[in-house]
Write a protein that holds these residues in place. Structure first.
Motif, PDB file in Angstrom:
ATOM      1  N   GLY A  54       0.845  -0.976  -0.047  1.00 21.02           N
ATOM      2  CA  GLY A  54       0.178  -0.013  -0.040  1.00 21.02           C
ATOM      3  C   GLY A  54       0.737   1.155  -0.054  1.00 21.02           C
ATOM      4  N   SER A  55       0.319   2.363   0.366  1.00 26.94           N
ATOM      5  CA  SER A  55       0.966   3.636   0.175  1.00 26.94           C
ATOM      6  C   SER A  55       1.687   3.546   1.582  1.00 26.94           C
ATOM      7  N   ALA A  56       3.034   4.348   1.704  1.00 26.58           N
ATOM      8  CA  ALA A  56       3.843   4.124   2.842  1.00 26.58           C
ATOM      9  C   ALA A  56       4.078   5.769   3.464  1.00 26.58           C
ATOM     10  N   VAL A  57       3.871   5.588   4.805  1.00 25.39           N
ATOM     11  CA  VAL A  57       4.567   6.663   5.679  1.00 25.39           C
ATOM     12  C   VAL A  57       5.912   6.462   5.906  1.00 25.39           C
ATOM     13  N   LEU A 105      11.741   8.376  -3.123  1.00 23.76           N
ATOM     14  CA  LEU A 105      11.475   6.858  -3.562  1.00 23.76           C
ATOM     15  C   LEU A 105       9.866   6.236  -3.557  1.00 23.76           C
ATOM     16  N   THR A 106       9.167   6.580  -2.564  1.00 18.63           N
ATOM     17  CA  THR A 106       7.960   5.858  -2.332  1.00 18.63           C
ATOM     18  C   THR A 106       6.744   7.139  -2.708  1.00 18.63           C
ATOM     19  N   ARG A 107       6.935   8.155  -3.281  1.00 18.23           N
ATOM     20  CA  ARG A 107       6.039   9.154  -3.466  1.00 18.23           C
ATOM     21  C   ARG A 107       5.028   8.708  -4.423  1.00 18.23           C
ATOM     22  N   ASN A 108       3.598   8.722  -4.344  1.00 14.29           N
ATOM     23  CA  ASN A 108       2.939   8.247  -5.517  1.00 14.29           C
ATOM     24  C   ASN A 108       2.929   6.921  -5.926  1.00 14.29           C
ATOM     25  N   LYS A 109       3.616   6.171  -4.948  1.00 16.82           N
ATOM     26  CA  LYS A 109       3.883   4.627  -5.441  1.00 16.82           C
ATOM     27  C   LYS A 109       3.381   3.704  -4.550  1.00 16.82           C
ATOM     28  N   ALA A 110       2.981   2.390  -5.091  1.00 15.67           N
ATOM     29  CA  ALA A 110       2.439   1.418  -3.965  1.00 15.67           C
ATOM     30  C   ALA A 110       3.569   0.659  -3.543  1.00 15.67           C
ATOM     31  N   VAL A 111       4.028   0.523  -2.385  1.00 15.90           N
ATOM     32  CA  VAL A 111       5.065  -0.208  -1.863  1.00 15.90           C
ATOM     33  C   VAL A 111       4.732  -1.607  -1.210  1.00 15.90           C
ATOM     34  N   ALA A 130       9.012  -0.271  -4.389  1.00 19.42           N
ATOM     35  CA  ALA A 130       8.250   0.870  -4.755  1.00 19.42           C
ATOM     36  C   ALA A 130       8.466   0.972  -6.360  1.00 19.42           C
ATOM     37  N   GLY A 131       7.674   0.770  -7.093  1.00 19.98           N
ATOM     38  CA  GLY A 131       7.779   0.814  -8.485  1.00 19.98           C
ATOM     39  C   GLY A 131       8.938  -0.044  -9.011  1.00 19.98           C
ATOM     40  N   GLY A 132       8.990  -1.260  -8.427  1.00 20.84           N
ATOM     41  CA  GLY A 132       9.926  -2.139  -8.809  1.00 20.84           C
ATOM     42  C   GLY A 132      11.428  -1.849  -8.499  1.00 20.84           C
ATOM     43  N   VAL A 133      11.569  -0.960  -7.771  1.00 17.62           N
ATOM     44  CA  VAL A 133      12.832  -0.484  -7.223  1.00 17.62           C
ATOM     45  C   VAL A 133      13.045  -1.167  -5.646  1.00 17.62           C
ATOM     46  N   SER A 134      14.043  -1.611  -5.306  1.00 14.15           N
ATOM     47  CA  SER A 134      14.468  -1.952  -3.967  1.00 14.15           C
ATOM     48  C   SER A 134      14.698  -0.894  -3.236  1.00 14.15           C
ATOM     49  N   LEU A 135      14.006  -0.431  -2.241  1.00 14.95           N
ATOM     50  CA  LEU A 135      14.091   0.824  -1.224  1.00 14.95           C
ATOM     51  C   LEU A 135      15.375   0.514  -0.349  1.00 14.95           C
ATOM     52  N   ASN A 136      15.609  -0.900   0.147  1.00 14.65           N
ATOM     53  CA  ASN A 136      16.858  -1.139   0.920  1.00 14.65           C
ATOM     54  C   ASN A 136      18.062  -0.769   0.058  1.00 14.65           C
TER      55      ASN A 136
END
Length: 205
Positions: A54-57, A105-111, A130-136
């Motif tokens: 879902g969306s991330a805070v 990295l997470t703005r307007n993207k499903a995480v 998020a958007g196929g990109v690893s946040l880590n």
């Protein structure tokens, strides 16, 4: 009973009597180990990956909240939100910069996140995208988090480019927390990961 073998007979009986507590201890230890193995096996069989999407805070540079799940990005450590670093001879709010980088990295993207363990603070230790990109990976690659048990190659590239934190000087987040009385993270490089795993295995709720 002749005196010639009475002494050895008594010694043998004495050894058997002395060894009884030891034999009982060995049996108890074997049963305890078997019980623990059964417990771990049962717990591992029930251990399914925890998923959140879902969306991330964004809480800080390595922690997000998705729905009702607070997630600590596994394998990385970012400066705390209040942490200050140095660059070009001046102080700057590196903790805020790290958080902002993760927010972009997470703005307007499903995480989407997946993890099996929770740390001592109840946060899921997760791998998130998020958007196929690893946040880590992306946080370390951009220089806004350091490797903390993983992502060493990404850190080497960030350091070579003088990206993010590596453009100046900074105190490692763990040392900063220790000095400022903040939340103490598990040391992933020195057994903390195993302790978190064991704690999770033995939790029945």
């Amino acid at each position: 009973m002749s005196r010639s073998w009475r002494g050895p007979y008594r010694a043998a009986v004495s050894r058997r009597r002395r060894s009884l507590p030891r034999r009982l201890f060995d049996w108890f230890l074997a049963i305890a180990i078997l019980g623990l193995l059964i417990l771990l096996s049962a717990r591992l069989d029930r251990s399914e990956p925890r998923l959140a999407s879902g969306s991330a805070v964004v809480n800080d540079g390595d922690t997000i909240t998705v729905g009702d799940e607070r997630i600590r990005l596994r394998g990385i450590d970012a400066p705390e939100y209040q942490q200050i670093c140095r660059k070009s001879g001046a102080d700057y709010a590196c903790g805020r910069a790290s958080r902002d980088a993760l927010a972009r990295l997470t703005r307007n993207k499903a995480v989407s996140c997946s993890g099996r363990q929770h740390d001592r603070y109840g946060r899921l230790l997760g791998d998130c995208k998020a958007g196929g990109v690893s946040l880590n990976s992306a946080q370390v690659e951009a220089g806004w988090a350091i490797a903390y048990g993983d992502f060493e190659a990404e850190q080497a590239r960030a350091r070579q480019r003088a990206a993010g934190l590596w453009a100046g000087s900074f105190e490692e987040p763990r040392a900063w927390r220790d000095a400022h009385g903040g939340m103490v993270e598990s040391d992933r490089d020195h057994g903390g990961s195993f302790l978190d795993w064991l704690r999770q295995i033995l939790r029945f709720s």
